[in-house]
Motif scaffolding. Structure first.
Motif, PDB file in Angstrom:
ATOM      1  N   THR A   1      14.824   2.648  14.016  1.00  0.00           N
ATOM      2  CA  THR A   1      15.423   1.746  15.003  1.00  0.00           C
ATOM      3  C   THR A   1      14.870   2.009  16.399  1.00  0.00           C
ATOM      4  O   THR A   1      14.592   1.066  17.156  1.00  0.00           O
ATOM      5  CB  THR A   1      16.953   1.904  15.000  1.00  0.00           C
ATOM      6  OG1 THR A   1      17.454   1.660  13.679  1.00  0.00           O
ATOM      7  CG2 THR A   1      17.595   0.926  15.968  1.00  0.00           C
ATOM      8  N   SER A   2      14.699   3.285  16.745  1.00  0.00           N
ATOM      9  CA  SER A   2      14.125   3.614  18.056  1.00  0.00           C
ATOM     10  C   SER A   2      12.714   3.062  18.180  1.00  0.00           C
ATOM     11  O   SER A   2      12.331   2.510  19.220  1.00  0.00           O
ATOM     12  CB  SER A   2      14.101   5.133  18.257  1.00  0.00           C
ATOM     13  OG  SER A   2      15.400   5.671  18.259  1.00  0.00           O
ATOM     14  N   CYS A   3      11.952   3.199  17.114  1.00  0.00           N
ATOM     15  CA  CYS A   3      10.577   2.702  17.133  1.00  0.00           C
ATOM     16  C   CYS A   3      10.556   1.181  17.293  1.00  0.00           C
ATOM     17  O   CYS A   3       9.743   0.633  18.048  1.00  0.00           O
ATOM     18  CB  CYS A   3       9.872   3.116  15.840  1.00  0.00           C
ATOM     19  SG  CYS A   3       8.077   3.093  15.942  1.00  0.00           S
TER      20      CYS A   3
ATOM     21  N   ALA B   1       9.732   7.604  19.801  1.00  0.00           N
ATOM     22  CA  ALA B   1      10.786   7.469  18.792  1.00  0.00           C
ATOM     23  C   ALA B   1      11.114   8.825  18.166  1.00  0.00           C
ATOM     24  O   ALA B   1      12.284   9.130  17.894  1.00  0.00           O
ATOM     25  CB  ALA B   1      10.357   6.474  17.713  1.00  0.00           C
TER      26      ALA B   1
ATOM     27  N   VAL C   1      18.790  13.029  19.344  1.00  0.00           N
ATOM     28  CA  VAL C   1      20.039  12.662  18.669  1.00  0.00           C
ATOM     29  C   VAL C   1      20.412  13.696  17.611  1.00  0.00           C
ATOM     30  O   VAL C   1      21.582  14.045  17.446  1.00  0.00           O
ATOM     31  CB  VAL C   1      19.898  11.266  18.027  1.00  0.00           C
ATOM     32  CG1 VAL C   1      21.099  10.951  17.145  1.00  0.00           C
ATOM     33  CG2 VAL C   1      19.751  10.210  19.107  1.00  0.00           C
TER      34      VAL C   1
ATOM     35  N   THR D   1       4.909   3.862  20.772  1.00  0.00           N
ATOM     36  CA  THR D   1       6.081   3.648  19.923  1.00  0.00           C
ATOM     37  C   THR D   1       6.495   4.895  19.142  1.00  0.00           C
ATOM     38  O   THR D   1       7.627   5.375  19.279  1.00  0.00           O
ATOM     39  CB  THR D   1       5.819   2.495  18.933  1.00  0.00           C
ATOM     40  OG1 THR D   1       4.588   2.744  18.230  1.00  0.00           O
ATOM     41  CG2 THR D   1       5.711   1.176  19.662  1.00  0.00           C
TER      42      THR D   1
ATOM     43  N   VAL E   1      17.584   6.440  12.906  1.00  0.00           N
ATOM     44  CA  VAL E   1      17.304   6.582  14.339  1.00  0.00           C
ATOM     45  C   VAL E   1      15.812   6.440  14.614  1.00  0.00           C
ATOM     46  O   VAL E   1      15.402   5.764  15.567  1.00  0.00           O
ATOM     47  CB  VAL E   1      17.824   7.936  14.862  1.00  0.00           C
ATOM     48  CG1 VAL E   1      17.380   8.161  16.306  1.00  0.00           C
ATOM     49  CG2 VAL E   1      19.341   7.997  14.770  1.00  0.00           C
TER      50      VAL E   1
ATOM     51  N   LYS F   1       9.497   0.902  11.093  1.00  0.00           N
ATOM     52  CA  LYS F   1      10.884   0.601  10.746  1.00  0.00           C
ATOM     53  C   LYS F   1      11.029   0.327   9.253  1.00  0.00           C
ATOM     54  O   LYS F   1      11.984   0.791   8.611  1.00  0.00           O
ATOM     55  CB  LYS F   1      11.365  -0.602  11.559  1.00  0.00           C
ATOM     56  CG  LYS F   1      12.740  -1.135  11.172  1.00  0.00           C
ATOM     57  CD  LYS F   1      13.842  -0.108  11.399  1.00  0.00           C
ATOM     58  CE  LYS F   1      15.209  -0.710  11.089  1.00  0.00           C
ATOM     59  NZ  LYS F   1      16.300   0.293  11.223  1.00  0.00           N
TER      60      LYS F   1
ATOM     61  N   PHE G   1      13.282  10.680  20.650  1.00  0.00           N
ATOM     62  CA  PHE G   1      14.661  10.188  20.612  1.00  0.00           C
ATOM     63  C   PHE G   1      15.391  10.722  19.377  1.00  0.00           C
ATOM     64  O   PHE G   1      16.575  11.072  19.440  1.00  0.00           O
ATOM     65  CB  PHE G   1      14.679   8.657  20.600  1.00  0.00           C
ATOM     66  CG  PHE G   1      14.335   8.041  21.926  1.00  0.00           C
ATOM     67  CD1 PHE G   1      14.710   8.647  23.114  1.00  0.00           C
ATOM     68  CD2 PHE G   1      13.638   6.844  21.986  1.00  0.00           C
ATOM     69  CE1 PHE G   1      14.395   8.082  24.341  1.00  0.00           C
ATOM     70  CE2 PHE G   1      13.315   6.272  23.206  1.00  0.00           C
ATOM     71  CZ  PHE G   1      13.692   6.892  24.386  1.00  0.00           C
ATOM     72  N   THR G   2      14.683  10.777  18.256  1.00  0.00           N
ATOM     73  CA  THR G   2      15.299  11.283  17.027  1.00  0.00           C
ATOM     74  C   THR G   2      15.679  12.747  17.173  1.00  0.00           C
ATOM     75  O   THR G   2      16.761  13.172  16.751  1.00  0.00           O
ATOM     76  CB  THR G   2      14.331  11.110  15.841  1.00  0.00           C
ATOM     77  OG1 THR G   2      13.942   9.738  15.737  1.00  0.00           O
ATOM     78  CG2 THR G   2      14.989  11.538  14.540  1.00  0.00           C
TER      79      THR G   2
ATOM     80  N   TRP H   1      12.897  -0.785  18.704  1.00  0.00           N
ATOM     81  CA  TRP H   1      13.295  -1.166  20.060  1.00  0.00           C
ATOM     82  C   TRP H   1      12.214  -0.820  21.081  1.00  0.00           C
ATOM     83  O   TRP H   1      11.995  -1.563  22.045  1.00  0.00           O
ATOM     84  CB  TRP H   1      14.614  -0.486  20.428  1.00  0.00           C
ATOM     85  CG  TRP H   1      15.812  -1.195  19.887  1.00  0.00           C
ATOM     86  CD1 TRP H   1      16.630  -0.787  18.872  1.00  0.00           C
ATOM     87  CD2 TRP H   1      16.327  -2.457  20.319  1.00  0.00           C
ATOM     88  NE1 TRP H   1      17.615  -1.704  18.640  1.00  0.00           N
ATOM     89  CE2 TRP H   1      17.458  -2.747  19.520  1.00  0.00           C
ATOM     90  CE3 TRP H   1      15.944  -3.376  21.293  1.00  0.00           C
ATOM     91  CZ2 TRP H   1      18.198  -3.911  19.673  1.00  0.00           C
ATOM     92  CZ3 TRP H   1      16.689  -4.536  21.446  1.00  0.00           C
ATOM     93  CH2 TRP H   1      17.798  -4.791  20.645  1.00  0.00           C
ATOM     94  N   LEU H   2      11.548   0.299  20.878  1.00  0.00           N
ATOM     95  CA  LEU H   2      10.444   0.648  21.777  1.00  0.00           C
ATOM     96  C   LEU H   2       9.314  -0.366  21.667  1.00  0.00           C
ATOM     97  O   LEU H   2       8.704  -0.750  22.675  1.00  0.00           O
ATOM     98  CB  LEU H   2       9.924   2.050  21.443  1.00  0.00           C
ATOM     99  CG  LEU H   2      10.764   3.216  21.956  1.00  0.00           C
ATOM    100  CD1 LEU H   2      10.354   4.512  21.263  1.00  0.00           C
ATOM    101  CD2 LEU H   2      10.612   3.359  23.468  1.00  0.00           C
TER     102      LEU H   2
END
Length: 219
Positions: A152-154, A109, A116, A105, A149, A197, A112-113, A156-157
């Motif tokens: 939220t990414s964490c 994440a 972005v 996770t 980000v 999160k 992804f951060t 959803w992962l």
């Protein structure tokens, strides 16, 4: 005699903790006294003396200048302590720790951060969080975005990895010995994601609070 400079880390600590109006005079006085005592003491003794002064001075001013950081750290530690306490009541904290679940996770994440945003913005976001200081609304916006980000990414992962775990369990539905541990690990992945999160949400709200009162003209 070759004079040495004060310990850089100790100076950085003082620069971080001292109030803005006292930073320059106090650092100047300490450096002047540090240079003077070198005539009578060894280099190691001078370094120890400076570290002692730096730690005592930092301890005196830390609560005054870093109160917001103290409260943020206390809230996170309080959350962790309550979580561990709940784990112990549920049968032992050790059953709630699983390194692969965390690896699935948090590192993705972070990637992804960075995709972005930029490494500079990520560094700036954590700097704002721990320093308790923001310079502009643009800085507030970019820092809040980083934590949004990341959290939220964490999350959803965590949900995705949990679903993948359930799919894997479905292929071994007849083997009870496999389903139990696999189900626990899949839920732990989501649990870790929700914890990250929550911390990211609090961090983003803290930065929003720091940005209150800033003028749009500062951008």
């Amino acid at each position: 005699m070759n004079k040495c400079s004060p310990p850089r880390i100790a100076e950085a600590l003082l620069e971080k903790v001292l109030p803005a109006d006292l930073k320059e005079p106090l650092l100047g006085d300490l450096e002047e006294e540090f240079q003077q005592i070198q005539f009578n003491q060894s280099k190691q003794a001078c370094q120890i003396w400076y570290w002692r002064q730096a730690l005592l001075t930092s301890f005196h001013y830390f609560n005054q200048t870093q109160k917001a950081l103290i409260m943020f750290a206390f809230s996170v530690l309080f959350f962790v302590a309550l979580t561990i306490f709940a784990m112990e009541l549920s049968g032992g904290a050790s059953m709630f720790f699983d390194v692969p679940s965390l690896i699935l996770t948090l590192p993705p994440a972070l990637v992804f951060t960075l995709a972005v945003s930029t490494p500079g913005n990520v560094k700036q976001a954590f700097s704002c969080l721990f320093s308790g200081h923001v310079d502009s609304l643009r800085q507030v916006k970019s820092s809040v975005m980083v934590f949004d980000v990341l959290g939220t990414s964490c999350l959803w992962l965590g949900a995705l990895m949990t679903l993948l775990g359930w799919v894997a369990m479905g292929s071994h539905i007849e083997d009870v010995a496999i389903i139990g541990p696999a189900f626990a690990v899949s839920i732990l992945t989501l649990l870790y994601a929700m914890g990250v999160k929550l911390v990211c949400y609090v961090a983003a709200q803290r930065i929003n609070y720091l940005g209150q009162g800033l003028s749009p003209n500062l951008d």
